[in-house]
Design a protein around this motif. Sequence first.
Motif, PDB file in Angstrom:
ATOM      1  N   ALA A 289       0.819  -1.210   0.000  1.00 33.83           N
ATOM      2  CA  ALA A 289       0.000   0.000   0.000  1.00 33.83           C
ATOM      3  C   ALA A 289       0.855   1.263   0.000  1.00 33.83           C
TER       4      ALA A 289
ATOM      5  N   PHE B 200      -4.623  -6.364 -12.831  1.00 38.25           N
ATOM      6  CA  PHE B 200      -4.596  -7.805 -12.602  1.00 38.25           C
ATOM      7  C   PHE B 200      -5.181  -8.555 -13.790  1.00 38.25           C
TER       8      PHE B 200
ATOM      9  N   TYR C  53     -13.805  -3.997  -7.901  1.00 39.15           N
ATOM     10  CA  TYR C  53     -14.656  -4.152  -6.719  1.00 39.15           C
ATOM     11  C   TYR C  53     -16.103  -4.295  -7.199  1.00 39.15           C
TER      12      TYR C  53
ATOM     13  N   HIS D 232     -18.978  -4.414  -5.871  1.00 44.14           N
ATOM     14  CA  HIS D 232     -20.085  -3.684  -5.259  1.00 44.14           C
ATOM     15  C   HIS D 232     -19.996  -2.189  -5.507  1.00 44.14           C
TER      16      HIS D 232
ATOM     17  N   ARG E 144      -5.969   7.459  -0.640  1.00 38.74           N
ATOM     18  CA  ARG E 144      -4.829   8.364  -0.449  1.00 38.74           C
ATOM     19  C   ARG E 144      -5.301   9.770  -0.104  1.00 38.74           C
TER      20      ARG E 144
ATOM     21  N   ARG F  27      -4.257   7.717 -10.870  1.00 38.05           N
ATOM     22  CA  ARG F  27      -3.266   8.232  -9.914  1.00 38.05           C
ATOM     23  C   ARG F  27      -1.994   8.526 -10.698  1.00 38.05           C
TER      24      ARG F  27
ATOM     25  N   GLU G 103      -7.697 -11.641  -4.588  1.00 40.72           N
ATOM     26  CA  GLU G 103      -7.178 -10.646  -5.516  1.00 40.72           C
ATOM     27  C   GLU G 103      -7.734  -9.251  -5.220  1.00 40.72           C
ATOM     28  N   LEU G 104      -8.972  -9.203  -4.689  1.00 42.92           N
ATOM     29  CA  LEU G 104      -9.566  -7.897  -4.401  1.00 42.92           C
ATOM     30  C   LEU G 104      -8.794  -7.176  -3.308  1.00 42.92           C
TER      31      LEU G 104
ATOM     32  N   GLU H 205      -5.637  -7.628  -2.734  1.00 46.70           N
ATOM     33  CA  GLU H 205      -4.376  -7.202  -3.342  1.00 46.70           C
ATOM     34  C   GLU H 205      -4.597  -5.936  -4.156  1.00 46.70           C
ATOM     35  N   ALA H 206      -5.712  -5.901  -4.887  1.00 48.94           N
ATOM     36  CA  ALA H 206      -6.014  -4.703  -5.672  1.00 48.94           C
ATOM     37  C   ALA H 206      -6.156  -3.499  -4.746  1.00 48.94           C
ATOM     38  N   ALA H 207      -6.834  -3.705  -3.609  1.00 51.39           N
ATOM     39  CA  ALA H 207      -7.013  -2.604  -2.663  1.00 51.39           C
ATOM     40  C   ALA H 207      -5.667  -2.163  -2.108  1.00 51.39           C
ATOM     41  N   ALA H 208      -4.800  -3.131  -1.817  1.00 54.37           N
ATOM     42  CA  ALA H 208      -3.472  -2.781  -1.298  1.00 54.37           C
ATOM     43  C   ALA H 208      -2.706  -1.958  -2.325  1.00 54.37           C
ATOM     44  N   MET H 209      -2.789  -2.369  -3.612  1.00 53.00           N
ATOM     45  CA  MET H 209      -2.094  -1.607  -4.647  1.00 53.00           C
ATOM     46  C   MET H 209      -2.685  -0.207  -4.766  1.00 53.00           C
ATOM     47  N   ASP H 210      -3.974  -0.093  -4.453  1.00 53.91           N
ATOM     48  CA  ASP H 210      -4.623   1.218  -4.486  1.00 53.91           C
ATOM     49  C   ASP H 210      -4.256   2.060  -3.269  1.00 53.91           C
ATOM     50  N   GLY H 211      -3.428   1.518  -2.394  1.00 52.10           N
ATOM     51  CA  GLY H 211      -2.977   2.284  -1.242  1.00 52.10           C
ATOM     52  C   GLY H 211      -3.875   2.158  -0.031  1.00 52.10           C
ATOM     53  N   SER H 212      -4.742   1.142  -0.030  1.00 55.91           N
ATOM     54  CA  SER H 212      -5.677   0.995   1.081  1.00 55.91           C
ATOM     55  C   SER H 212      -5.075   0.105   2.163  1.00 55.91           C
TER      56      SER H 212
ATOM     57  N   THR I 255     -14.408  -1.258   3.567  1.00 56.82           N
ATOM     58  CA  THR I 255     -14.979  -0.758   2.320  1.00 56.82           C
ATOM     59  C   THR I 255     -15.035  -1.820   1.222  1.00 56.82           C
ATOM     60  N   VAL I 256     -14.227  -2.877   1.330  1.00 57.45           N
ATOM     61  CA  VAL I 256     -14.242  -3.892   0.278  1.00 57.45           C
ATOM     62  C   VAL I 256     -14.787  -5.221   0.781  1.00 57.45           C
TER      63      VAL I 256
ATOM     64  N   PRO J 224     -18.637  -5.228   2.658  1.00 59.12           N
ATOM     65  CA  PRO J 224     -19.765  -5.169   1.718  1.00 59.12           C
ATOM     66  C   PRO J 224     -19.915  -6.449   0.898  1.00 59.12           C
ATOM     67  N   LEU J 225     -18.789  -7.058   0.531  1.00 57.09           N
ATOM     68  CA  LEU J 225     -18.870  -8.285  -0.262  1.00 57.09           C
ATOM     69  C   LEU J 225     -19.396  -9.436   0.578  1.00 57.09           C
TER      70      LEU J 225
END
Lengths: 422, 316
Positions: A74, A82, A88, A90, A104, A151, B206-207, B209-216, B224-225, B228-229
Amino acid sequence: MSAIELRDVVKTYPDGTSAVTGIDLTVPDGSFTVLVGPSGCGKSTLLRMVAGLEEITGGEVRIGDTPVNKTAAADRNLAMVFQNYALYPHMTVADNIAFGMRARKVPKPEREKRTREAAEILGLTPFLDRRPANLSGGQRQRVAMGRAIVRSPEAFLMDEPLSNLDAKLRVQMRAEISLIQRRTGTTTLYVTHDQTEAMTMGDQVVVMSKGRIRQVGSPTSLYDAPADLFVASFIGAPPMNLVRAELVRDGDALAVALGGSRLTVTPEVLARHPDLPSYAGREVVVGIRPEHLQDEEFAGPGREGDLLRAEVRLREDLGREVSLLVNPVPGSSSWSRLVLDDSATVEDDPTGAAATLTATVHQRTRLRDGDVASLRVSLPELHFFDPSTSLAISGSTPGSVPGAATHGAEASSPDSTTPQPA
Amino acid sequence: MRALTALTKETEASVSTTQLEKPVDAVRGPAREGPRSRARRSVTDVAFFAGRLFVWVWVVGTLILGLWLVVASFKDEATVFTSPWSVPTSPRVQSYVDAVQLFNLTDAFLNTVFVVSVSTMLVVAVSAPCAYALARWKFRGSGTLTFVLAAAVGVPVQVLFVPIYLAYSKIGMINSLWGVILIYVGMNIPFTTFLLVSFFRSLPGELEEAAAMDGSKTLRTFFTVMLPLARPGLSTAAIITAIGLWNEFLIALTFLGDDKKYTLTIGLLNLYGNMRYNTNWTALFAGVVISLLPLLVLYAWLSNKIIEGLTLGSGK
């Protein structure tokens, strides 16, 4: 934007299996670098280590000037696309694209502005309020791209982003990704198993197999001077013909005895393979790309010792060109070809087609099945490999590490590793 | 750990009964190949038919009983006995008025709603993060925690009555709705956590990981991910908990003494006790209907979600 440096990077899993070993690689700032290799060669693992999704067992990864081995994914400020998009489900398209900026803490007006801009670039504006489930494959792919470009990351990481698209869409998205990368000038590390993608997209291509880098260079340099048998057979479609043949002295010159024919070794070839004379009288592996075997009738003027006589087994009309599968002329001595097997090893063809070569010839050729063809070989384009080490025969001593051959190949090519202008 | 795998197997088994159609199709599919498989097919067909028959008999029996109960609650006491199968010509609501007024079912109803809703929310609020952590990370003590939770599923709550009662009486928690809520939450967390662990495991990594890459960071990703899922899983867990607690009787009876604090199950018990003296049976039926109805409505409303939740948890 930053360069990415990998120094002696190693990945070993807890059960002892090793995914990659001794990876030294520089991804220059602003370059489009493609990691390519067969499945299981460690390219995705390498990408995930750069991303921070996989722990680095040994060595160092630097982004810009900062070592990031201990930095969480992060905090690396990279963007990743990917294979399965990982949208996501939802969230709307807009929220998907804006998620990274929200994490961010980008202020809302700025966030909305940049989301709109990204959507504009990718043609997603009409879909901003939709959910990913209501999008086509190509649109999902675009959303995944949007999430990355919205970004300003240090680099884009892409893990086989096109492999879930059908062939036509893949070609289209390939060009779009290349254009976006050129437009933003963002350093990109791209993983694929498809050599066509690697050749068309990358300005630096890294060929990997069995957890190691085989060769690094521009697409042209890989194509023109493959460092070993693996790269030779992996890059190019249809693949390079690789046959065992004897290197013989022919007066002052060297020649290759192939079937009943003799192919002369020209000075151009000697310049690329300076060690070749020391192999005289021994068996070597000769590489001939299919397009360097031409129907004599259409090939223009030739020179001494550039004809290969062979029998046409099968003619395949491709429209723009004709593909011929040829065998040795009956009665003359045969040859045996090498092929790339499933475990990424180049070895003697185990099938019955062990003597079949491919020639891509002029579309108007009159050669038919069963004809004895006279094929003109582009002598300067012959490649020579040491059968015991699998390496290209060069100035360096046989058995040296692939890296040495790599740098030679890079230097010989005028258009290697120059970063694209932003 | 063994207890844990046993438990996941159990949930899988219950899943396959909720989607009866599919396994049978799967058996039928490849069976067209020879006399032997044909024989096997007829065996599974017979078993399937027997199973279906059993389910239908069960369903019809339950429906008849339920219908009879509702119909009877609208009759007067005399006709219930003189003509038990008749349908009343003019439905009578006096039984409902009696049940509510004479036996104070309003308080009991409100108490139950309060206790069940608060407990259910707390159970899910504690179990979801716990399950997420257990599903995604190996950390120091995660094995022990799993073991303790698995063991806790197997502890019969009755053996805890005496110690809890002693402790509660020392701190003045007897006869308190919050005291009962605390016990309800404690006894439901282990099972709910396991249910949600298997659910979180089924969500694609993978979701994250995607969130981590997004800086979360982890917390943001969770809220948030992943949460809800996990909504189908959370509703499933909430409904299973709520149904169990709505019908809970023994703990309420032990720890609640004041009739202002009674829950519905104890209210019904009182109603039943009274019926034996003044034979107001229809009021008892009305009371049972009152206590059943909210749960039936809840279940009818969310049953699709429950099945979806259970099958999603089992993966595809």
